[in-house]
Design a protein around this motif. Sequence first.
Motif, PDB file in Angstrom:
ATOM      1  N   GLY A 259       3.995 -14.683  36.655  1.00 48.43           N
ATOM      2  CA  GLY A 259       2.638 -15.178  36.461  1.00 48.43           C
ATOM      3  C   GLY A 259       2.000 -15.560  37.783  1.00 48.43           C
ATOM      4  N   PRO A 260       2.634 -16.475  38.549  1.00 45.76           N
ATOM      5  CA  PRO A 260       2.000 -16.919  39.798  1.00 45.76           C
ATOM      6  C   PRO A 260       2.306 -16.035  41.006  1.00 45.76           C
ATOM      7  N   TYR A 261       3.141 -15.011  40.852  1.00 43.35           N
ATOM      8  CA  TYR A 261       3.642 -14.293  42.027  1.00 43.35           C
ATOM      9  C   TYR A 261       2.781 -13.104  42.433  1.00 43.35           C
ATOM     10  N   TYR A 262       2.136 -12.445  41.486  1.00 43.51           N
ATOM     11  CA  TYR A 262       1.339 -11.265  41.800  1.00 43.51           C
ATOM     12  C   TYR A 262       0.199 -11.640  42.748  1.00 43.51           C
ATOM     13  N   CYS A 263       0.230 -11.064  43.957  1.00 41.56           N
ATOM     14  CA  CYS A 263      -0.751 -11.383  45.003  1.00 41.56           C
ATOM     15  C   CYS A 263      -0.769 -12.881  45.324  1.00 41.56           C
ATOM     16  N   GLY A 264       0.350 -13.551  45.071  1.00 40.49           N
ATOM     17  CA  GLY A 264       0.416 -14.988  45.260  1.00 40.49           C
ATOM     18  C   GLY A 264       0.489 -15.393  46.722  1.00 40.49           C
ATOM     19  N   VAL A 265       0.101 -16.631  46.986  1.00 48.18           N
ATOM     20  CA  VAL A 265       0.108 -17.192  48.332  1.00 48.18           C
ATOM     21  C   VAL A 265       0.829 -18.537  48.282  1.00 48.18           C
TER      22      VAL A 265
ATOM     23  N   ALA B 223       4.645 -20.780  49.883  1.00 50.11           N
ATOM     24  CA  ALA B 223       6.087 -20.656  50.068  1.00 50.11           C
ATOM     25  C   ALA B 223       6.842 -20.560  48.754  1.00 50.11           C
ATOM     26  N   GLU B 224       6.266 -21.105  47.669  1.00 49.94           N
ATOM     27  CA  GLU B 224       6.950 -21.079  46.384  1.00 49.94           C
ATOM     28  C   GLU B 224       6.581 -19.848  45.546  1.00 49.94           C
ATOM     29  N   LYS B 225       5.711 -18.990  46.109  1.00 50.70           N
ATOM     30  CA  LYS B 225       5.259 -17.817  45.348  1.00 50.70           C
ATOM     31  C   LYS B 225       5.474 -16.501  46.070  1.00 50.70           C
ATOM     32  N   SER B 226       5.553 -16.537  47.390  1.00 52.04           N
ATOM     33  CA  SER B 226       5.583 -15.291  48.170  1.00 52.04           C
ATOM     34  C   SER B 226       6.790 -15.275  49.093  1.00 52.04           C
ATOM     35  N   TRP B 227       7.698 -14.328  48.856  1.00 48.90           N
ATOM     36  CA  TRP B 227       8.915 -14.216  49.644  1.00 48.90           C
ATOM     37  C   TRP B 227       9.028 -12.808  50.208  1.00 48.90           C
ATOM     38  N   GLY B 228       8.948 -12.718  51.539  1.00 49.58           N
ATOM     39  CA  GLY B 228       9.057 -11.419  52.199  1.00 49.58           C
ATOM     40  C   GLY B 228       7.766 -10.924  52.806  1.00 49.58           C
ATOM     41  N   ARG B 229       6.771 -11.798  52.920  1.00 52.17           N
ATOM     42  CA  ARG B 229       5.466 -11.356  53.438  1.00 52.17           C
ATOM     43  C   ARG B 229       5.566 -10.819  54.874  1.00 52.17           C
ATOM     44  N   ASP B 230       6.403 -11.432  55.714  1.00 50.54           N
ATOM     45  CA  ASP B 230       6.522 -10.959  57.095  1.00 50.54           C
ATOM     46  C   ASP B 230       7.018  -9.515  57.151  1.00 50.54           C
ATOM     47  N   ILE B 231       7.921  -9.166  56.245  1.00 52.12           N
ATOM     48  CA  ILE B 231       8.408  -7.786  56.203  1.00 52.12           C
ATOM     49  C   ILE B 231       7.288  -6.850  55.781  1.00 52.12           C
ATOM     50  N   SER B 232       6.533  -7.246  54.767  1.00 53.37           N
ATOM     51  CA  SER B 232       5.411  -6.427  54.307  1.00 53.37           C
ATOM     52  C   SER B 232       4.377  -6.243  55.412  1.00 53.37           C
ATOM     53  N   ASP B 233       4.040  -7.321  56.112  1.00 49.52           N
ATOM     54  CA  ASP B 233       3.034  -7.234  57.182  1.00 49.52           C
ATOM     55  C   ASP B 233       3.535  -6.413  58.361  1.00 49.52           C
TER      56      ASP B 233
END
Length: 488
Positions: free
Chosen positions: A271-277, A279-289
């Motif tokens: 629920g909260p993770y899709y396009c989420g922002v 630390a408790e919702k988004s894990w791995g953003r640095d890899i994606s960026d």
Amino acid sequence: MYMFTSIMYVSTRVYIQDLIHCSFSFIFVNSSFAICCKHSSLLISELESSSSSRYFLWIKMAQILAASPTCQMRLTKPSSIASSKLWNSVVLKQKKQSSSKVRSFKVMALQSDNSTINRVESLLNLDTKPFTDRIIAEYIWIGGSGIDLRSKSRTLEKPVEDPSELPKWNYDGSSTGQAPGEDSEVILYPQAIFRDPFRGGNNILVICDTYTPAGEPIPTNKRARAAEIFSNKKVNEEIPWFGIEQEYTLLQPNVNWPLGWPVGAYPGPQGPYYCGVGAEKSWGRDISDAHYKACLYAGINISGTNGEVMPGQWEFQVGPSVGIEAGDHVWCARYLLERITEQAGVVLTLDPKPIEGDWNGAGCHTNYSTKSMREDGGFEVIKKAILNLSLRHMEHISAYGEGNERRLTGKHETASIDQFSWGVANRGCSIRVGRDTEKKGKGYLEDRRPASNMDPYIVTSLLAETTLLWEPTLEAEALAAQKLSLKV
């Protein structure tokens, strides 16, 4: 430049932070001899004496790659430090005492900010252009599983701009599951060039396909068949466009569990993770960026990224790309992602259902249009294409990725694997048509059936073949149109 450090009161444990930066000759104490190796991440010498409790060790340390800060010592008990002198060898001074217990001496190296790893990084970042015209070409191909990527490097005498300038190469196909040991040579044919974001400069990545020495495509070479379909005059005239949405999941190493999840347990529900922002919702953003920027640098036609419904899962989009180019760009983007996760110490999986239960799977939705679909009246062409796709549903399913039956269950934004369906703005269908396409009467369709581990050469060429080259019988077409409520 040299550094000299005195170590005193050898009954204590001494930590020298920069041993891995230094070159040692030897340490000699009362006929005990210890050799400290260069570049070791942990150096330990045990020296004992029966007659003394205190040594003065003068250690000459020569820097080997770069300037290093002064060695830092932490002593577990107070001790006086002898005044320093510049010596060219190790000097020991021993003060005699009447009685003494046996003492031990340990030297351990701790990693510092200027570690050997950082020195290796500086070498990896060397710019060779001022010194040579030669470049490195990384030849990339698909291995025997049909989803694993392999690569190796070679030196070229000068920069190149077109695959036709590149030499063919070979590899041991018996080690990749693509040839028998008694006839193991497989030939690499360069097909597409991308800039190398890891080495920089004029260095390149080369997407290759694979052939026997006689020039026949080997069974795992799906690009050759795709190129044949896209070179067909009828297909070529329609200028097929593809936009591919590659979903993937990041796993913690050694435990096969999504990044950010508690090991052996689960985070909060979706629920909260899709396009989420956050630390408790988004894990791995640095890899994606990092992957996003690497793709842009390489020249891949990447159009966006986003966090996905399941935490630890991400998506990037490639396209619109024309014909065979779509497969080349997706495979190169996958290669970059494999390399980036390799460097980050994170495991990449394209499994279509990495976690069982009430969690979304991973797909590779493929958006598709032809020139006729994009022009006025194109919606009728789209409906005709949907009709053809319905009649070859099982043929497409069999080619759309291994393990897809675990994902296409009719739940979690998927259609049932056994039943073809289509709809406008319906993400629970096999084929989705956007509201904007319906409104304008032209546009594109989205095939939501391909799994995340699909081969883009197969999927894109099969879509073109089914909608542009394959013709059903009139009877089959009429029955399918009635079933799907399509007026074609």
